[in-house]
Write a protein that holds these residues in place. Structure first.
Motif, PDB file in Angstrom:
ATOM      1  N   ASN A  11       0.677  -1.116  -0.052  1.00 28.17           N
ATOM      2  CA  ASN A  11       0.205   0.098  -0.119  1.00 28.17           C
ATOM      3  C   ASN A  11       0.844   1.223  -0.037  1.00 28.17           C
ATOM      4  OD1 ASN A  11      -2.379  -1.377   0.173  1.00 28.17           O
ATOM      5  ND2 ASN A  11      -2.311  -1.622   2.300  1.00 28.17           N
ATOM      6  N   VAL A  12       1.931   1.067   0.477  1.00 30.82           N
ATOM      7  CA  VAL A  12       2.960   2.306   0.634  1.00 30.82           C
ATOM      8  C   VAL A  12       4.221   1.864  -0.093  1.00 30.82           C
ATOM      9  CG1 VAL A  12       4.256   3.793   2.082  1.00 30.82           C
ATOM     10  CG2 VAL A  12       2.004   3.037   2.700  1.00 30.82           C
ATOM     11  N   VAL A  13       4.987   2.930  -1.010  1.00 29.38           N
ATOM     12  CA  VAL A  13       6.125   2.834  -1.714  1.00 29.38           C
ATOM     13  C   VAL A  13       6.939   3.461  -0.808  1.00 29.38           C
ATOM     14  CG1 VAL A  13       7.410   3.444  -3.617  1.00 29.38           C
ATOM     15  CG2 VAL A  13       5.315   2.814  -3.725  1.00 29.38           C
ATOM     16  N   MET A  14       8.204   2.636  -0.427  1.00 30.92           N
ATOM     17  CA  MET A  14       9.182   2.949   0.595  1.00 30.92           C
ATOM     18  C   MET A  14      10.562   2.943   0.064  1.00 30.92           C
ATOM     19  SD  MET A  14       7.524   1.713   3.965  1.00 30.92           S
ATOM     20  CE  MET A  14       7.098   0.242   3.551  1.00 30.92           C
ATOM     21  N   PRO A  15      10.921   3.877  -0.871  1.00 30.43           N
ATOM     22  CA  PRO A  15      12.439   3.651  -1.365  1.00 30.43           C
ATOM     23  C   PRO A  15      13.612   3.971  -0.621  1.00 30.43           C
ATOM     24  CG  PRO A  15      10.834   4.906  -2.901  1.00 30.43           C
ATOM     25  CD  PRO A  15      10.259   4.668  -1.639  1.00 30.43           C
ATOM     26  N   GLN A  16      14.599   3.162  -0.402  1.00 28.04           N
ATOM     27  CA  GLN A  16      15.538   3.021   0.459  1.00 28.04           C
ATOM     28  C   GLN A  16      16.776   3.186  -0.598  1.00 28.04           C
ATOM     29  OE1 GLN A  16      15.310   3.669   3.856  1.00 28.04           O
ATOM     30  NE2 GLN A  16      12.906   3.589   3.457  1.00 28.04           N
TER      31      GLN A  16
END
Length: 486
Positions: free
Chosen positions: A386-391
């Protein structure tokens, strides 16, 4: 005895390898989904990338074997002077360098894909590449501009998807991103998704240049060394494959008891991970065991020689790697609505083509590659995040999946809520009782005041009236007499 100079040298080299990468640099996230592309009548699935000025937008397919970012030329689908309409549905969009003010021809550039299996020819040049970040399809896109990047223009060929993002060992787009200080190092992550026609799914994918999406995978991250001699360097060893029926019973395709035609148990085999085709290509005997166990037959509906089941099957297939990592292909992928499987037929025992874990495999797996260290990582993909979290994926580091905040049993079992509810409820009851008591006292005080006022009013009324008062009655022994007014 090891000299002090050796330790000093090792320390300096380690420090240099750490300082060389600016790991505070944010990654470049590029989504993969179906969208409108330049000069095509249909939406096409791929990486949201454009080229030129003004940008001619494309949908580029990621390739783990090729090294160039390529685009279909404007005349790619022209066959003997006639436009092949079916071809235009699979190009990922076309690019006309004559319409770009920033294109530079590179006549003498030597392809880095000499040993690849690409089936198109083209010319090379440099142009501005637009990498679009588009987290949600309903929102606008932002861009990362990569100026003067090396590109290939496919002018002719038989390949269905000439527009690709080359992510091989010598990927030019990855090198150009590093050279322009747009990412921390030569690292890359991929989730291929399921939104393309062959997979018949709805889940979109993503590329992350110089990073990874920590919300896209879960569980243990498994590390492997790249094998640079292979066309697809991301290569693993498969030790078992088993089929699970809907009741949970497992049958290994390596089991001689289940398949008596085998004279000995098959050995582990090396399989290359690729995006260049959808179906898996397995050893001949393993493929034959699959055919006999699920009553499959050869089929070429998709042009990729995928096997088709004669009867519907709602079980799954699991691939076990030598380190224990197990990837399960669920029933909806193992057998689609037409009973077509993601397993490819294999001609004979002597066929020496590499064994492949292909796009069907990657629909269930998140892949992370560190080209600086020549290592890659696999983890179980989260299909719908549900959430995009690029690291940032700093070279020579191990990616870490997003961990939801830990909750105590009180929180996870709802006890905190119960306690809070009880406290709030108790406070409410006490407040009600206090208000009741105050109201009761107030009403009692009002009644007393009202009675006092009535008494005072009564006395006042008596004072205003002519009232006769009598002496008390006479005592005994006295003669009776009339009472008199006194």
């Amino acid at each position: 005895m090891t000299s002090l100079a050796f330790y000093l040298t090792a320390t300096v080299l380690l420090a240099q390898s750490t300082v060389a990468f600016n790991c505070s640099t944010l990654p470049v996230y590029v989504d993969i989904h179906r969208r409108a592309v330049h000069d095509s009548p249909v939406f096409q699935y791929g990486s949201f990338i454009g080229v030129g000025s003004q940008a001619q937008n494309q949908s580029l397919w990621p390739s783990l074997s090729q090294n160039h970012i390529s685009f279909a030329g404007a005349n790619y689908c022209n066959k003997n002077g006639t436009v092949d309409v079916e071809c235009t549905k699979h190009t990922g969009g076309t690019f006309n360098p004559e319409d770009s003010t920033t294109f530079i021809n590179m006549k003498n550039f030597q392809s880095l894909d000499k040993n690849s299996n690409q089936s198109f020819v083209g010319t090379f040049g440099q142009d501005d590449v637009h990498l679009y970040t588009h987290y949600f399809e309903t929102d606008g896109a932002s861009q990362t501009l990569l100026p003067n990047s090396t590109i290939e223009i496919a002018t002719s060929g038989s390949i269905q998807k000439p527009s690709i993002v080359g992510m091989g060992l010598d990927s030019t787009v990855l090198q150009d991103l590093v050279t322009n200080n747009l990412i921390a190092g030569k690292t890359y992550s991929l989730y291929i998704g399921q939104g393309f026609e062959r997979a018949s799914g709805l889940v979109n994918g993503s590329n992350v240049f110089g990073g990874y999406d920590s919300g896209r995978f879960t569980g243990q991250v498994h590390q492997y060394d790249m094998k640079e001699a292979n066309l697809n360097p991301m290569t693993v060893t498969v030790k078992d494959i088993y089929i699970s029926d809907p009741n949970g019973a497992n049958v290994s395709l390596f089991d001689t008891a289940a398949f008596p035609s085998m004279t000995s148990q098959p050995a582990q085999f090396e399989a290359q991970i690729t995006t260049d085709q959808y179906p898996l290509s397995l050893p001949y005997q393993i493929t034959q065991n699959f055919i006999s166990h699920l009553n499959a037959e050869e089929d070429n509906y998709w042009g990729d020689h995928s096997l088709k089941l004669k009867d519907a099957f709602s079980g799954s297939l699991s691939i076990v790697l030598d380190d224990g990592f197990t990837v399960t292909i669920p029933s909806e992928v193992l057998s689609n609505v037409s009973n077509i499987t993601p397993i490819q037929s294999r001609p004979n025992k002597t066929d020496d083509q590499p064994f492949l874990l292909s796009a069907a495999f990657l629909t269930q797996v998140y892949l992370m590659a560190d080209f600086e260290a020549r290592q890659f990582y696999l983890a179980q993909a989260i299909q719908k995040n549900n959430v995009v979290m690029p690291q940032t994926f700093c070279p020579r580091s191990i990616p870490v999946a997003y961990q939801r905040p830990k909750q105590s049993k009180w929180v996870s079992q709802g006890l905190v809520g119960a306690v809070i509810g009880g406290v709030i409820g108790g406070i409410g009851i006490l407040a009600f009782l206090w208000c009741f008591i105050l109201g009761y006292k107030r009403r009692r005080a009002e009644k007393k005041a009202e009675a006092r006022q009535m008494e005072e009013g009564r006395k006042a009324k008596f004072a205003q009236m002519d009232i006769e008062e009598f002496d008390p009655p006479p005592k005994a022994n006295k003669k009776p007499s009339f009472w008199k007014k006194g």
